[in-house]
Design an enzyme around this catalytic site. Structure first.
Site: not given
Length: 444
Positions: A157, A183-184, A213, A258
């Protein structure tokens, strides 16, 4: 949908840009034989409601639609000169190795690309200061990787310098970059595509949507989600067995989710032993006339056992904390642990009422995300990868492969990442959960 809301929705649809950029004009004949080529004019309608589409036609507006995925007659990248790179970013998810294998096999066997590199540990592997060397990927190297969970490339990350990444791609003579992530990751991919365009570097950037998710916009599902839901089944059954095995037994299962409760909601439907499903999209109170704890007490008075599934992002409004919100390396707000919080609150509540309970707590998050894919999810991974290669070889860029109403599509990354997809509390999915759990019978 009432006419006023429909008018607003139609205006919103009209403003959506579904176009896919290219790094150049495709001029090379595809080597594929005996396949049905997809023309660039082929579209998949965004809205399945014919009434809304009729309203658009009446206004003289075009019907919003995705570009259909699939092989093209003309290619931009010459296989003999193509060097492709694959990167996996973010948290682990079932199917990462499946996608890597399918990308390699499609590039190698279908298009004849034999220079394929795996980038180690996410975008960090494209920043020289980390000292991570690319891995050469061949069909032999990836032959059996789909049988194990995780990713053979490693993941990470955190935001890295877009300029450094682009310089590395240019220095390595990479023509195509496949970004596997959520998405990141895809926002990072978009930034890379924009920087490449500024520098006039014809490198295609194509994303494959990975988020356990299932919360990427403009697609019905992402890979790994189906496996995650399947893996919850035995855990929920164990929670039920523990709850039934004691007087006033409670099985509390905390699942990933999340900001979106798709895993929790679908897990509650897949294994209908769940009595309460708590998700981020539906706020609830702990105490009071309509409080969750009173509803749980009512359930125990009737049945003497209960199974609760809670998504990690649910009930954040209940946890008071004056400290500044913490974020992970991807910039996501780190939620407080609703599972342990709820466990403590349940024990405290029934202790105050002098009601004996037997609490069992389950948190299978890392077990679920690191497992190999189930059969249908593996097929889904393969299809996503094949369509990603078709797009890349045709010179398309700044896109993520999607699936919409049963069709594979190409979604502009800015659309896919503009907002997280969430459960509509008035929609069919949540209504099915309420009908299945019957939690409203106790929660009044």
């Amino acid at each position: 949908m009432d006419p006023q809301n429909m008018s607003v929705a139609i205006e919103d649809m009209f403003n959506l840009d579904f176009s896919i950029p290219r790094v150049g004009t495709p001029t090379l004949e595809s080597p594929l034989k005996d396949v049905i080529f997809v023309e660039d004019s082929e579209r998949i309608s965004y809205c399945a409601d014919p009434t809304a589409n009729d309203c658009l036609r009446a206004k003289g507006m075009p019907i919003p639609a995705f570009i259909a995925a699939g092989p093209r007659r003309l290619l931009y990248h010459d296989a003999a000169w193509t060097r492709a790179a694959i990167v996996t970013c973010g948290g682990l998810c079932p199917g990462l190795n499946d996608v890597i294998k399918s990308l390699v096999n499609t590039l190698y066997y279908v298009y004849g690309v034999d220079n394929i590199f795996g980038i180690q540990y996410g975008y960090s592997g494209l920043v020289p200061s980390f000292g991570l060397k690319p891995i050469s990927l061949t069909p032999d190297v990836v032959d059996a990787i789909h049988t194990t969970g995780g990713t053979i490339l490693g993941s990470s990350r955190g935001e890295q310098s877009t300029e450094e990444i682009v310089r590395t791609l240019d220095r390595l003579n990479i023509n195509i970059l496949f970004t596997i992530g959520g998405d990141g990751t895809q926002r990072g991919a978009h930034d890379i595509a924009v920087e490449l365009k500024k520098r006039n570097l014809p490198i295609s950037v194509v994303g494959i949507p990975k988020t356990i998710d299932n919360d990427l916009n403009f697609m019905d599902k992402t890979f790994g989600f189906e496996t995650a839901v399947q893996e919850t089944g035995p855990i929920i059954s164990c929670a039920h067995n523990e709850a039934k095995g004691a007087f006033n037994g409670i099985g509390l299962v905390r699942l990933m989710g999340r900001d979106s409760g798709f895993i929790a909601a679908n897990a509650s439907l897949a294994n209908s032993l769940v009595n309460f499903c708590l998700i981020p999209e539906v706020e609830f109170q702990l105490r009071g006339e309509h409080g969750f704890l009173e509803a749980l007490e009512h359930r125990l008075l009737r049945k003497h056992h209960a199974v609760i599934v809670v998504a990690e992002g649910a009930g954040q409004n209940l946890i008071t904390d004056d400290s500044a919100p913490q974020k992970d390396k991807s910039g996501n707000i780190l939620h407080k642990d609703i599972g342990l919080f709820l466990k403590d609150m349940i024990i405290k509540y029934f202790k105050e009422r002098k009601i004996e309970i037997s609490m069992k707590y389950f948190d299978p998050s890392y077990i679920i995300r690191s497992t190999p894919t189930c059969g249908m999810d593996s097929i889904f991974c393969l299809n996503l990868a094949q369509h990603a290669v078709h797009a890349a070889m045709a010179g398309m860029t700044d896109l993520v492969v999607g699936n919409w109403q049963g069709y594979f599509t190409y979604v502009p990354i800015p659309l896919a990442t503009m907002a997280r997809r969430k459960i509509d509390p008035r929609g069919q999915l949540w209504q099915s959960v309420l009908l299945t759990t019957r939690q409203n019978q106790d929660w009044k």
